[in-house]
Design an enzyme around this catalytic site. Structure first.
Site, short mmCIF file in Angstrom:
data_model
loop_
_atom_site.label_atom_id
_atom_site.label_comp_id
_atom_site.label_asym_id
_atom_site.label_seq_id
_atom_site.Cartn_x
_atom_site.Cartn_y
_atom_site.Cartn_z
CB THR A 1 -0.91 0.01 1.25
OG1 THR A 1 -1.46 1.31 1.41
CG2 THR A 1 -0.13 -0.32 2.52
CE1 TYR B 1 -4.22 -2.94 4.50
CE2 TYR B 1 -3.73 -0.60 4.23
CZ TYR B 1 -3.93 -1.86 3.68
OH TYR B 1 -3.83 -2.03 2.33
#
Ligand code: UDP
Length: 325
Positions: free
Chosen positions: A117, A141
């Site tokens: 990400t 995350y």
């Protein structure tokens, strides 16, 4: 050659599975259907329902299907959820990724592609973001993704094992043929939400923050069509099969669009005004996230074909209409 796609019933996974099937590749999908949708796995892919942390199942799947590369999508992706329950995220994303990598080593699979990400980068890193910019992930995350990147780097140094890490920017849109799309019912992504508002399924779109240091005060992101992102995975797979060394690439177009740009796009596409409500900033949202895509273009020959914002929005609305009709 058979590719194991973990999380192949999910949003990006299912588009990548279609990409593989469309060119005639053999595919086996492993997905527990906790968020994925079985019907979105393309016909022609073998399907195993199960937990990606189940080492015995992974090894059996690899052996039974003659798998020689893995694309590892499975994982949890909701940032606020990760803040509320970090151990669930370290479990699902780090511990289970360790099992996937361990199963590869045990079963002789030497190539893996991993979904990472853009949120691994530091908030104050220079934009557009190159792969070497400073990392400072804020949420559990994002940390779980960077931890898995480190695991891959270490394993790649220790063993005969190569990987490509793809760091996704803001993924949007849906399969141009309408076969799959973003199906998470409570997804909070801007273009998904805007499509729901355009169809009258939500009363209005919240604009989270109008006082950012950006040209129009709203958040700026690099929205990439999911089909172009799926194509990047196919190129990464081919590169690994041709002997390319391990590498990490940003996946975005290098174009920043504001929330207001997206709203204008939706209004152009639908010919109607989109009801909006201006709200305070959403905690944790950086003002700007834009990719520098030069590395992936140079190394993999990635050539995006779906950059047109109106096309991205049109495909998102078409999927939303089909998905919930
Ligand atoms: N955003 C918004 N309204 C929404 C959802 C998102 O204004 O309903 C903004 C958000 O603040 C950010 C951009 O749109 O500036 C992209 O947010 P999204 O949740 O799609 O992705 P993120 O960049 O947070 O991963």
């Amino acid at each position: 050659m058979t590719t194991l796609v973990t999380g192949g019933a999910g949003y990006i996974g299912s588009h990548t599975v279609y990409g593989l099937l469309d060119r005639g590749d053999e595919v086996v999908v492993l997905d527990d259907l906790s968020t994925g949708v079985r019907a979105q796995v393309g016909e022609g892919a073998a399907f195993v329902r199960g937990d990606v942390g189940d080492r015995a199942l992974l090894e059996a799947t690899i052996r039974d299907h003659g798998v020689d590369a893995v694309i590892h999508f499975a994982g949890s992706i909701v940032v606020p959820e990760s803040v509320a329950d970090p151990l669930a995220y370290y479990g699902n994303n780090v511990v289970k990724s360790r099992e996937v990598i361990a199963a590869c080593l045990a079963a002789g699979v030497k190539k893996l592609i991993f979904s990472s990400t853009a949120t691994v980068y530091a908030d104050d890193a220079a934009q557009p973001l190159g792969e070497d910019e400073r990392k400072a992930p804020l949420s559990p995350y994002a940390r779980s993704k960077l931890m898995t990147e480190w695991m891959l780097e270490d394993v790649g140094r220790a063993h005969d094992f190569r990987y490509h890490i793809l760091r996704y920017f803001n993924v949007a849109g849906a399969d141009p043929k309408g076969r799959t799309g973003q199906s998470t019912p409570k997804a909070t992504h801007l273009i998904k939400r805007a499509a729901q508002v355009a169809l009258g399924r939500l009363p209005h779109l919240d604009i989270f923050g109008t006082d950012y240091p950006t040209p129009d005060g709203t958040g700026v992101r690099d929205y990439i069509h999911v089909t172009d992102l799926a194509a990047a995975h196919l190129l990464a797979l081919d590169a690994l099969h041709s002997g390319a060394p391990s590498a990490t690439y940003n996946c975005g177009y290098g174009r920043g669009l504001s929330v207001r740009d997206v709203i204008c796009g939706v209004e152009r596409v639908t010919g109607r005004k989109l009801p909006v409500v201006e709200m305070a900033r959403r905690p944790g949202d950086p003002p700007t996230l834009i990719s520098d895509p030069r590395c992936i273009k140079a190394a993999l020959g990635w050539r995006p074909a779906h950059e047109d914002l109106d096309g991205i929005i049109r495909s998102a609305i078409a999927w939303e209409r089909r998905f919930n009709s």
